[in-house]
Design a protein around this motif. Structure first.
Motif, short mmCIF file in Angstrom:
data_model
loop_
_atom_site.label_atom_id
_atom_site.label_comp_id
_atom_site.label_asym_id
_atom_site.label_seq_id
_atom_site.Cartn_x
_atom_site.Cartn_y
_atom_site.Cartn_z
N LYS A 44 -46.50 3.59 -23.44
CA LYS A 44 -47.95 3.43 -23.52
C LYS A 44 -48.41 3.17 -24.96
O LYS A 44 -47.67 3.43 -25.91
CB LYS A 44 -48.65 4.67 -22.94
N TYR A 103 -43.99 -4.11 -10.11
CA TYR A 103 -43.56 -2.94 -9.38
C TYR A 103 -43.07 -3.45 -8.03
O TYR A 103 -43.66 -4.40 -7.50
CB TYR A 103 -44.75 -2.02 -9.07
N THR A 143 -48.38 -0.51 -7.71
CA THR A 143 -48.54 0.53 -8.73
C THR A 143 -47.24 1.30 -8.86
O THR A 143 -46.29 1.09 -8.10
CB THR A 143 -49.69 1.50 -8.39
N PHE A 144 -47.24 2.22 -9.83
CA PHE A 144 -46.10 3.11 -10.03
C PHE A 144 -46.08 4.17 -8.92
O PHE A 144 -47.12 4.54 -8.38
CB PHE A 144 -46.25 3.77 -11.41
N ASP A 195 -56.44 6.48 -11.85
CA ASP A 195 -55.13 6.54 -12.51
C ASP A 195 -55.23 5.58 -13.69
O ASP A 195 -55.10 4.37 -13.55
CB ASP A 195 -54.02 6.12 -11.54
N SER A 235 -45.84 7.33 -8.80
CA SER A 235 -46.59 8.59 -8.94
C SER A 235 -48.01 8.51 -8.40
O SER A 235 -48.57 9.53 -7.98
CB SER A 235 -46.65 9.00 -10.41
N THR A 236 -48.63 7.33 -8.43
CA THR A 236 -50.01 7.19 -7.94
C THR A 236 -50.09 7.70 -6.50
O THR A 236 -51.06 8.34 -6.11
CB THR A 236 -50.44 5.71 -7.98
N VAL A 281 -56.13 2.12 -9.89
CA VAL A 281 -55.28 2.01 -11.09
C VAL A 281 -55.83 0.84 -11.90
O VAL A 281 -55.95 -0.27 -11.37
CB VAL A 281 -53.82 1.71 -10.70
N CYS A 287 -48.52 11.99 -16.89
CA CYS A 287 -49.58 11.47 -16.01
C CYS A 287 -49.27 11.85 -14.57
O CYS A 287 -50.18 12.16 -13.79
CB CYS A 287 -49.65 9.96 -16.18
N THR A 288 -47.99 11.83 -14.22
CA THR A 288 -47.59 12.23 -12.87
C THR A 288 -48.10 13.64 -12.59
O THR A 288 -48.67 13.91 -11.52
CB THR A 288 -46.04 12.21 -12.78
N SER A 293 -51.54 8.60 -19.31
CA SER A 293 -50.11 8.76 -19.60
C SER A 293 -49.88 8.54 -21.10
O SER A 293 -50.45 7.61 -21.69
CB SER A 293 -49.29 7.72 -18.83
N LEU A 349 -51.80 13.76 -12.08
CA LEU A 349 -52.14 13.32 -10.72
C LEU A 349 -51.87 14.44 -9.71
O LEU A 349 -52.64 14.64 -8.77
CB LEU A 349 -51.33 12.06 -10.37
N GLY A 404 -45.82 12.61 -21.77
CA GLY A 404 -47.03 13.42 -21.82
C GLY A 404 -48.14 12.77 -21.03
O GLY A 404 -48.01 11.63 -20.59
N ALA A 459 -53.38 5.40 -16.38
CA ALA A 459 -52.15 5.42 -17.19
C ALA A 459 -52.10 4.26 -18.18
O ALA A 459 -51.59 4.39 -19.28
CB ALA A 459 -50.93 5.36 -16.26
N HIS A 460 -52.65 3.10 -17.80
CA HIS A 460 -52.58 1.92 -18.67
C HIS A 460 -53.83 1.74 -19.53
O HIS A 460 -53.83 0.86 -20.39
CB HIS A 460 -52.47 0.63 -17.83
C1 LIG Z 1 -50.02 3.33 -13.03
C2 LIG Z 1 -49.15 4.48 -13.44
N1 LIG Z 1 -49.45 5.72 -12.99
C3 LIG Z 1 -48.71 6.78 -13.34
C4 LIG Z 1 -47.62 6.65 -14.16
C5 LIG Z 1 -46.80 7.87 -14.50
O1 LIG Z 1 -46.91 8.20 -15.85
P1 LIG Z 1 -45.98 9.34 -16.51
O2 LIG Z 1 -44.67 8.70 -16.85
O3 LIG Z 1 -46.75 9.78 -17.72
O4 LIG Z 1 -45.85 10.41 -15.50
C6 LIG Z 1 -47.26 5.39 -14.65
C7 LIG Z 1 -46.10 5.24 -15.53
O5 LIG Z 1 -45.85 4.29 -16.17
C8 LIG Z 1 -48.05 4.26 -14.28
O6 LIG Z 1 -47.75 3.03 -14.71
#
Ligand SMILES: Cc1ncc(COP(=O)(O)O)c(C=O)c1O
Length: 379
Positions: free
Chosen positions: A185, A324, A84-85, A156, A87-88, A130, A59-60, A180, A63, A192, A158-159
């Protein structure tokens, strides 16, 4: 006392994962963009009604592709939730953007749509909602604000795979969306992701960016007679070995989601009385949201009680976790973007939230142990 460990997360086989991996290897298809990747993409496109789905390494990375597709440049601003995580925000910061941290709503812990208009400037290029815990953000308000100011929306998600907002699939509501398939997940292949494309203007360039900046996809379709470097890009293609695993999980998504719904609803009903008596808040799902059953969390009355519950569960072999740390308070954000405006709701959630064990194979008896352990917590 039964002290066998109950992890926070444990992956499991849902169907034909091992058969499909064997099939991919036997067929000599272990690189990317082959039969199982195409099957995953077709399934996602069909199930969610998105124009294009491209499976990615994470997912990263999806993004990061979104940031490249939007031509994010130094000086641009991107509005992201503080809760949030990493990567967002990081995916856009990599392109030189400044993250503008928005506080979250007290009920869903999603981007607070009422605060977004006050954060828009003439440098704003994108808003990144998100769907926390797979419960939709207020997408009508967020999209209306984005249209008013001519900025893009990147979900985003991911969830939130297979969650809905007013009946519409999450991931189908922004110009771009990301998924994600990390092991935590609902549906996974270990590591992936996917980029979902709703605005057709991004479809062709997304293929190029994902293939190291080359027009390799067009070459394989016979649309050009050689392939070469045509744009920026990187290596975001998922191996078909992982796509084989992922396809088996996607095929079983109905069963997986039903199992998770049962687990979520049991936590919610069997902990309701205890939560009421101890000032603990359970998750809130607004009526317009059909959630994705991604996680179960509680908001304890204070940081001390949250830490106390984590320790109490640990003594009984049960792993509860928190997340987080608000991004606006992180060392990186403070050093590079200065002291951001406070985000008190994000800070409060970060202090008080605990996630309980929640995975597809959580047995009823193990879940009963978790529930009993929570109910015996006093402090
Ligand atoms: C909100 C959110 N965005 C992005 C990610 C990144 O996902 P990934 O590990 O597939 O890169 C996560 C990871 O848990 C996440 O919780």
């Amino acid at each position: 006392m039964d002290n066998r460990p109950i992890p926070f997360n444990r992956s499991s086989i849902a169907g034909r994962e091992l058969d499909y991996i064997a099939e991919a290897i036997a067929g000599g298809q272990i690189a990317g963009d082959q039969t199982f990747s195409r099957k995953c993409q077709a399934l996602l496109e069909q199930a969610l009604g998105v124009r294009r789905a491209l499976v990615t390494t994470s997912c990263t990375h999806a993004l990061e592709m979104a940031a490249l597709l939007l031509d994010i440049r130094p000086g641009d601003e991107v509005i992201v939730p503080a809760f949030t995580f990493v990567s967002t925000a990081n995916a856009f910061v990599l392109r030189g953007a400044r993250p503008v941290f928005c506080d979250v709503r007290g009920d869903t812990l999603n981007l607070d749509e009422r605060l977004i208009p006050g954060l828009i400037t003439n440098r704003t290029r994108a808003i990144v909602p998100v769907h926390y815990a797979g419960v939709a953000c207020a997408m009508d308000e967020i999209n209306a604000c984005a249209v008013r100011h001519g900025v893009a929306v990147v979900e985003d998600n991911a969830h939130g795979l297979f969650g809905r907002y007013k009946g519409r699939w999450l991931g189908s509501l922004g110009a771009l969306a990301t998924q994600s398939f990390h092991e935590t997940k609902n549906i996974t292949c270990g590591e992936g992701g996917a980029l979902l494309i709703n605005d057709p203007q991004f479809a062709e360039r997304a293929e190029v960016i994902r293939e190291k900046g080359t027009n390799r996809a067009r070459f394989f379709r016979g649309q050009v007679d050689k392939y070469s470097w045509v744009d920026l890009g990187s290596s975001y293609v998922m191996s078909d070995v992982l796509a084989a695993f992922l396809y088996a999980q996607l095929e079983r998504s109905g069963v997986i989601q039903a199992q998770r719904q049962t687990i979520w609803e049991r936590y919610q009903s069997e902990l309701a009385l205890w939560c009421n008596q101890h000032g603990v808040r359970q998750p809130v799902v607004p009526p317009e949201c059909q959630q994705a059953w991604h996680m179960y969390y509680l908001l304890m009355p204070s940081l001390e009680r949250r830490q106390g519950l984590i320790a109490h569960l640990k003594d009984r072999g049960i792993m509860g976790v928190f997340h987080y740390l608000p991004l606006n308070q992180s060392a990186y954000a403070r050093e590079h973007f200065g002291d951001a405006a406070p985000c008190p709701v994000a800070q409060d959630a970060s202090d008080r939230l605990i996630r309980l064990p929640f995975y597809n194979g959580l047995t009823p008896s193990d879940q009963a142990r978790v529930i009993d352990a929570v109910r015996t917590f006093r402090s």
